[in-house]
Structures are given as C-alpha cells and as structure tokens.
Scaffold this motif. Structure first.
Motif, PDB file in Angstrom:
ATOM      1  N   LYS A   1       0.834  -1.215   0.000  1.00  0.00           N
ATOM      2  CA  LYS A   1       0.000   0.000   0.000  1.00  0.00           C
ATOM      3  C   LYS A   1       0.861   1.255   0.000  1.00  0.00           C
ATOM      4  O   LYS A   1       0.607   2.190  -0.766  1.00  0.00           O
ATOM      5  N   ARG A   2       1.867   1.274   0.861  1.00  0.00           N
ATOM      6  CA  ARG A   2       2.731   2.453   0.954  1.00  0.00           C
ATOM      7  C   ARG A   2       3.528   2.668  -0.320  1.00  0.00           C
ATOM      8  O   ARG A   2       3.682   3.795  -0.789  1.00  0.00           O
ATOM      9  N   LEU A   3       4.038   1.587  -0.879  1.00  0.00           N
ATOM     10  CA  LEU A   3       4.812   1.684  -2.101  1.00  0.00           C
ATOM     11  C   LEU A   3       3.934   2.177  -3.253  1.00  0.00           C
ATOM     12  O   LEU A   3       4.332   3.067  -4.015  1.00  0.00           O
ATOM     13  N   ALA A   4       2.747   1.613  -3.387  1.00  0.00           N
ATOM     14  CA  ALA A   4       1.822   2.033  -4.441  1.00  0.00           C
ATOM     15  C   ALA A   4       1.463   3.509  -4.287  1.00  0.00           C
ATOM     16  O   ALA A   4       1.421   4.251  -5.279  1.00  0.00           O
ATOM     17  N   GLN A   5       1.239   3.930  -3.059  1.00  0.00           N
ATOM     18  CA  GLN A   5       0.889   5.335  -2.814  1.00  0.00           C
ATOM     19  C   GLN A   5       2.051   6.249  -3.205  1.00  0.00           C
ATOM     20  O   GLN A   5       1.855   7.266  -3.865  1.00  0.00           O
ATOM     21  N   GLN A   6       3.265   5.884  -2.817  1.00  0.00           N
ATOM     22  CA  GLN A   6       4.439   6.704  -3.127  1.00  0.00           C
ATOM     23  C   GLN A   6       4.692   6.785  -4.636  1.00  0.00           C
ATOM     24  O   GLN A   6       5.131   7.824  -5.133  1.00  0.00           O
ATOM     25  N   LEU A   7       4.431   5.700  -5.352  1.00  0.00           N
ATOM     26  CA  LEU A   7       4.698   5.658  -6.792  1.00  0.00           C
ATOM     27  C   LEU A   7       3.498   6.085  -7.632  1.00  0.00           C
ATOM     28  O   LEU A   7       3.600   6.165  -8.853  1.00  0.00           O
TER      29      LEU A   7
ATOM     30  N   LEU B   1      -1.355   1.502  -8.885  1.00  0.00           N
ATOM     31  CA  LEU B   1      -2.535   0.804  -8.407  1.00  0.00           C
ATOM     32  C   LEU B   1      -2.090  -0.295  -7.451  1.00  0.00           C
ATOM     33  O   LEU B   1      -1.175  -1.068  -7.767  1.00  0.00           O
ATOM     34  N   TYR B   2      -2.725  -0.370  -6.295  1.00  0.00           N
ATOM     35  CA  TYR B   2      -2.436  -1.429  -5.326  1.00  0.00           C
ATOM     36  C   TYR B   2      -3.470  -2.530  -5.491  1.00  0.00           C
ATOM     37  O   TYR B   2      -4.670  -2.263  -5.525  1.00  0.00           O
ATOM     38  N   ILE B   3      -3.013  -3.770  -5.612  1.00  0.00           N
ATOM     39  CA  ILE B   3      -3.910  -4.927  -5.724  1.00  0.00           C
ATOM     40  C   ILE B   3      -3.581  -5.911  -4.606  1.00  0.00           C
ATOM     41  O   ILE B   3      -2.464  -6.400  -4.503  1.00  0.00           O
ATOM     42  N   ASP B   4      -4.574  -6.193  -3.789  1.00  0.00           N
ATOM     43  CA  ASP B   4      -4.467  -7.148  -2.686  1.00  0.00           C
ATOM     44  C   ASP B   4      -5.025  -8.483  -3.181  1.00  0.00           C
ATOM     45  O   ASP B   4      -6.236  -8.687  -3.148  1.00  0.00           O
ATOM     46  N   SER B   5      -4.160  -9.359  -3.650  1.00  0.00           N
ATOM     47  CA  SER B   5      -4.643 -10.640  -4.191  1.00  0.00           C
ATOM     48  C   SER B   5      -5.324 -11.471  -3.108  1.00  0.00           C
ATOM     49  O   SER B   5      -6.261 -12.215  -3.396  1.00  0.00           O
ATOM     50  N   GLY B   6      -4.857 -11.339  -1.871  1.00  0.00           N
ATOM     51  CA  GLY B   6      -5.476 -12.083  -0.776  1.00  0.00           C
ATOM     52  C   GLY B   6      -6.939 -11.711  -0.590  1.00  0.00           C
ATOM     53  O   GLY B   6      -7.776 -12.563  -0.264  1.00  0.00           O
TER      54      GLY B   6
ATOM     55  N   ALA C   1      -1.836  -5.842 -16.759  1.00  0.00           N
ATOM     56  CA  ALA C   1      -1.565  -5.722 -18.195  1.00  0.00           C
ATOM     57  C   ALA C   1      -0.969  -4.366 -18.578  1.00  0.00           C
ATOM     58  O   ALA C   1      -0.129  -4.291 -19.470  1.00  0.00           O
ATOM     59  N   ASN C   2      -1.389  -3.308 -17.914  1.00  0.00           N
ATOM     60  CA  ASN C   2      -0.889  -1.963 -18.247  1.00  0.00           C
ATOM     61  C   ASN C   2       0.243  -1.507 -17.346  1.00  0.00           C
ATOM     62  O   ASN C   2       0.624  -0.335 -17.390  1.00  0.00           O
ATOM     63  N   LYS C   3       0.715  -2.422 -16.509  1.00  0.00           N
ATOM     64  CA  LYS C   3       1.802  -2.138 -15.561  1.00  0.00           C
ATOM     65  C   LYS C   3       1.360  -1.057 -14.573  1.00  0.00           C
ATOM     66  O   LYS C   3       0.197  -0.771 -14.443  1.00  0.00           O
ATOM     67  N   GLY C   4       2.306  -0.508 -13.835  1.00  0.00           N
ATOM     68  CA  GLY C   4       1.966   0.505 -12.849  1.00  0.00           C
ATOM     69  C   GLY C   4       1.151  -0.034 -11.689  1.00  0.00           C
ATOM     70  O   GLY C   4       0.256   0.632 -11.185  1.00  0.00           O
ATOM     71  N   ILE C   5       1.468  -1.285 -11.277  1.00  0.00           N
ATOM     72  CA  ILE C   5       0.756  -1.884 -10.145  1.00  0.00           C
ATOM     73  C   ILE C   5       1.741  -2.444  -9.127  1.00  0.00           C
ATOM     74  O   ILE C   5       2.871  -2.790  -9.456  1.00  0.00           O
TER      75      ILE C   5
END
Length: 183
Positions: A20-26, A29-34, A120-124
């Motif tokens: 979550k923190r990494l996605a926010q900083q970058l 999109l954050y994806i929680d597969s769990g 597929a579009n990266k950035g996750i």
C-alpha cells in the motif's frame, strides 16, 4: 516506464502494509490478491458450498464477480457482486477457510487470470502468495517478506482487536500456523 511490482511472503508479515505504501508513493494501483481469495471464500461460505467439493466450487466461480476499487484514504475496497465486503472478508471465519479455498486449482486459475488483467498496463503493486512466481514471473521487481509465526500472529491479533473483533492471541497464532501448513 511503469513497472509490475510483486510482493510475496507469508501471511501477516507486512506484505499489504508495504505494498500500500509503495503504491501510494509511486502513484501505482495497489492490488491485494489475498482479498480476492477471501471474497471467493466468503461467497462459498455464504452459499453453503462444500469446500471439499471442487466441482461445486468450480461451478460457483462464474457467479463470483470481484472488483477492487481504490479507497479514498489509500489501499483498496473489495466488492463481491457489487457489495462492499472489505470488513467481512477480514473476519476469522473467512481466515480459517481461505487457505483451503486458495488451494483449489480452479479458484487459482480463475483469480490468476483476473490478477494478470490488472497488471496488463503495468503501474501496479500486487501482494500475496506466488505473485512473483506464478502470477507475474516476469515482474520487474520482486520482494519476498517473512517473519516468525509469533510475530505475524502479533501483527494479525493487533489488527483484529483494533477493529473491535474479539479473538485470542492463541486462536490467531493457531490460524497463522495452520495457514502456513496448508499454503
């Protein structure tokens, strides 16, 4: 250039917090597969589908529609058939059964296909089990986290009690250890 970042590791070791923190900083999109596996588990439990009957589980999959939407304060909100189930999927009742559900090949195939679409579009940034080896083996960045079962149980116990869920540390530790055994 946008990347696919895969964060793997044991349950309750901090994968989601880091992701979550990494996605926010970058601004990714954050994806929680769990959360996706938990949503499938919740659906199966709600519909009284025998988890050991893999044919019945597979037959239910076309009726399960999971959408992950960004939360305004960071992270994601999990929707199961357009219902916000974010709180319910974090319950011990779901936690006790999610490893069994995630071990079912048809469930894994169904969700891996959805997870790959998100990437597929990266950035996750995606966290979960087998993200860097099965879902995105070509991910540009792979991270693996781990911690002892006791530390992971402490993290999960605090998370649950902070949410007002009545649970004992022993129950959480037993769940962490059982999930490790199954996973």
């Amino acid at each position: 250039m946008k990347l696919v970042i895969a964060i793997d590791g044991h349950s309750s070791c901090g994968k989601s917090t880091l992701a979550k923190r990494l996605a926010q900083q970058l601004d990714y999109l954050y994806i929680d597969s769990g959360a996706m596996y938990r949503a499938v588990t919740l659906y199966l439990v709600r519909h009284h589908i025998d988890l050991s009957d893999h044919q019945a589980v597979e037959a239910a999959l076309p009726h399960i529609h999971i959408h992950l939407r960004p939360h305004p304060e960071g992270g994601i909100i999990t929707y199961l058939n357009e219902e916000n189930v974010e709180e319910e999927i974090r319950s011990m009742a779901v936690s006790k059964q999610v490893s069994q559900v995630s071990a079912i090949p048809a469930v894994r195939e169904y969700l891996v296909a959805q997870q790959r679409k998100y990437g597929a579009n990266k950035g996750i940034v995606m966290d979960g089990r087998d993200i860097g080896t099965v879902v995105f083996p070509q991910a540009e960045l792979k991270i693996f986290l781990t911690a002892s079962p006791e530390i992971r149980a402490q993290r999960r116990y605090k998370e649950l009690t902070d949410e007002g869920i009545a649970v004992t540390f022993a129950e959480v530790l037993k769940n962490v250890q059982e999930r490790d055994r199954i996973d």
